[in-house]
Design a protein around this motif. Structure first.
Motif, PDB file in Angstrom:
ATOM      1  N   THR A  36       0.822  -1.211   0.000  1.00 39.44           N
ATOM      2  CA  THR A  36       0.000   0.000   0.000  1.00 39.44           C
ATOM      3  C   THR A  36       0.855   1.259   0.000  1.00 39.44           C
ATOM      4  OG1 THR A  36      -1.717  -1.221   1.208  1.00 39.44           O
ATOM      5  CG2 THR A  36      -1.875   1.187   1.181  1.00 39.44           C
ATOM      6  N   ASP A  37       1.853   1.292   0.887  1.00 37.93           N
ATOM      7  CA  ASP A  37       2.732   2.465   0.945  1.00 37.93           C
ATOM      8  C   ASP A  37       3.456   2.670  -0.384  1.00 37.93           C
ATOM      9  OD1 ASP A  37       1.965   2.787   3.587  1.00 37.93           O
ATOM     10  OD2 ASP A  37       3.806   1.931   4.422  1.00 37.93           O
ATOM     11  N   ASN A  40       1.182   4.003  -3.255  1.00 36.35           N
ATOM     12  CA  ASN A  40       0.843   5.409  -3.027  1.00 36.35           C
ATOM     13  C   ASN A  40       2.009   6.324  -3.384  1.00 36.35           C
ATOM     14  OD1 ASN A  40      -1.854   5.165  -2.263  1.00 36.35           O
ATOM     15  ND2 ASN A  40      -1.338   4.774  -0.121  1.00 36.35           N
ATOM     16  N   ALA A  43       2.131   6.319  -7.229  1.00 38.69           N
ATOM     17  CA  ALA A  43       1.037   7.112  -7.778  1.00 38.69           C
ATOM     18  C   ALA A  43       1.305   8.608  -7.612  1.00 38.69           C
ATOM     19  CB  ALA A  43      -0.276   6.731  -7.100  1.00 38.69           C
ATOM     20  N   ALA A  44       1.811   9.001  -6.439  1.00 43.49           N
ATOM     21  CA  ALA A  44       2.118  10.417  -6.202  1.00 43.49           C
ATOM     22  C   ALA A  44       3.178  10.908  -7.180  1.00 43.49           C
ATOM     23  CB  ALA A  44       2.588  10.608  -4.763  1.00 43.49           C
ATOM     24  N   LYS A  70      -7.141   2.695   1.730  1.00 46.39           N
ATOM     25  CA  LYS A  70      -5.773   3.137   2.010  1.00 46.39           C
ATOM     26  C   LYS A  70      -5.059   3.713   0.796  1.00 46.39           C
ATOM     27  CE  LYS A  70      -5.846   1.688   6.315  1.00 46.39           C
ATOM     28  NZ  LYS A  70      -5.818   2.647   7.438  1.00 46.39           N
ATOM     29  N   ILE A  71      -5.662   3.644  -0.398  1.00 47.33           N
ATOM     30  CA  ILE A  71      -4.971   4.189  -1.567  1.00 47.33           C
ATOM     31  C   ILE A  71      -5.283   5.682  -1.698  1.00 47.33           C
ATOM     32  CG2 ILE A  71      -5.041   1.966  -2.745  1.00 47.33           C
ATOM     33  CD1 ILE A  71      -7.129   3.239  -4.667  1.00 47.33           C
ATOM     34  N   MET A  72      -4.379   6.384  -2.382  1.00 44.69           N
ATOM     35  CA  MET A  72      -4.573   7.829  -2.516  1.00 44.69           C
ATOM     36  C   MET A  72      -5.863   8.133  -3.271  1.00 44.69           C
ATOM     37  SD  MET A  72      -1.680   9.033  -5.281  1.00 44.69           S
ATOM     38  CE  MET A  72      -2.059  10.750  -4.937  1.00 44.69           C
ATOM     39  N   ARG A  73      -6.462   9.236  -2.937  1.00 43.77           N
ATOM     40  CA  ARG A  73      -7.794   9.604  -3.421  1.00 43.77           C
ATOM     41  C   ARG A  73      -7.906   9.593  -4.943  1.00 43.77           C
ATOM     42  NH1 ARG A  73     -12.039  12.915  -1.425  1.00 43.77           N
ATOM     43  NH2 ARG A  73     -13.132  14.060  -3.074  1.00 43.77           N
ATOM     44  N   LYS A 195       8.898   7.168  -5.595  1.00 45.69           N
ATOM     45  CA  LYS A 195       8.217   8.393  -6.025  1.00 45.69           C
ATOM     46  C   LYS A 195       9.003   9.113  -7.116  1.00 45.69           C
ATOM     47  CE  LYS A 195       6.179  12.687  -4.280  1.00 45.69           C
ATOM     48  NZ  LYS A 195       5.906  13.512  -3.073  1.00 45.69           N
TER      49      LYS A 195
END
Length: 272
Positions: A36-37, A40, A43-44, A70-73, A195
């Motif tokens: 999950t981390d 995210n 994705a960011a 838990k995933i980014m919006r 990232k």
């Protein structure tokens, strides 16, 4: 630029043992958190690099590891099983594929938790070329015109990917010391790397990986009984005690046939 993130678990930072990645076992939450981390962070980075959409496909063991809460919006999540395209479900509506947390193919020296799609598979060849999950996912995506822009995993997985892709970002999250040990980046440093790598990857042209069709699939199983049961599939050819071969008219058809063979090999045989 529409990004598809295919996320596995075994190649992620800090992961070295089955209890961290198998549902119901003691350290499973560590694997879920790492997945999950990581997605995210990717994705960011992808959005920062200019992605217009990000879809995550949960590609690990049952495909129900990442909670949507838990995933980014801004991202969307494909989860559950079965799915037609398995680890690259969503590729029909994507421009570029990111493979995150991928591991090396079965039989790779110092490949952390190395295997090829199933622990039943000892070796896999596509048109005579030994292939792991990295090559499989890329070939299916390539059939649909989707390029590979980022591969992140352990050093062995990234080494495997470098042999296939040229215009691509790579992120080494840990260095395997054996199948069950590794020297890993801290979670914080790994997430920063993911990232920044994703941000760069969106700006890459990416690598399109296509295989010649029709596609010959050869699977060497861990025992002869697994191969025996695969002979229930019409048109399967027995090459030796362990190995079954079948041909698909295109890569997607071949991928499906491979997965049918894996399913047939998974019958209960009395733990013997």
């Amino acid at each position: 630029m529409k990004v598809l993130i295919s996320v596995d678990a075994e190649g992620l930072q800090g992961i070295t043992f089955g209890t961290q990645v198998l549902p119901g076992l003691g350290l499973y939450q560590e694997g879920r958190d790492a997945m999950t981390d990581s997605i995210n962070a990717v994705a960011a980075g992808a959005f920062k690099g200019g992605a217009t959409s990000v879809t995550v496909v949960d590609s690990h063991d049952g495909n129900r590891n990442i909670p949507a809460s838990k995933i980014m919006r801004e991202a969307t999540l494909i989860s559950g099983w079965p799915k037609e395209l398995s680890m690259v479900e969503g590729a029909r509506d994507a421009d570029i594929l990111f493979m995150i947390g991928y591991h090396s193919r079965a039989g790779t020296l110092n490949g952390v938790l190395d295997h090829t799609y199933s622990t039943n598979v000892h070796r896999l060849w596509i048109n005579g070329i030994e292939t792991g999950e990295i090559g499989l996912s890329a070939a299916v995506a390539g059939k649909l015109g989707v390029r590979v822009g980022l591969v992140a995993g352990d050093a062995a997985a990234v080494g495997e990917a470098r042999e296939i892709f040229k215009d691509c970002e790579f992120a080494v999250l840990k260095n395997g010391l054996s199948r069950y040990s590794a020297n890993s980046l801290s979670s914080e440093k790994a997430l920063d790397l993911l990232k920044t790598s994703a941000e760069k990857a969106v700006k890459h042209h990416g690598s399109l990986y296509k295989v010649k069709e029709p596609v010959k699939v050869s699977v060497e199983f861990q025992n002869s009984g697994m191969a025996d049961n695969c002979m229930l599939l019409p048109d399967a050819v027995r090459k030796d005690a362990y190995t079954v071969e079948i041909e698909g008219n295109d890569m997607i058809n071949a991928y499906k046939l491979f997965r049918v063979l894996v399913s047939l090999s998974s019958f209960y045989h009395g733990d013997y």
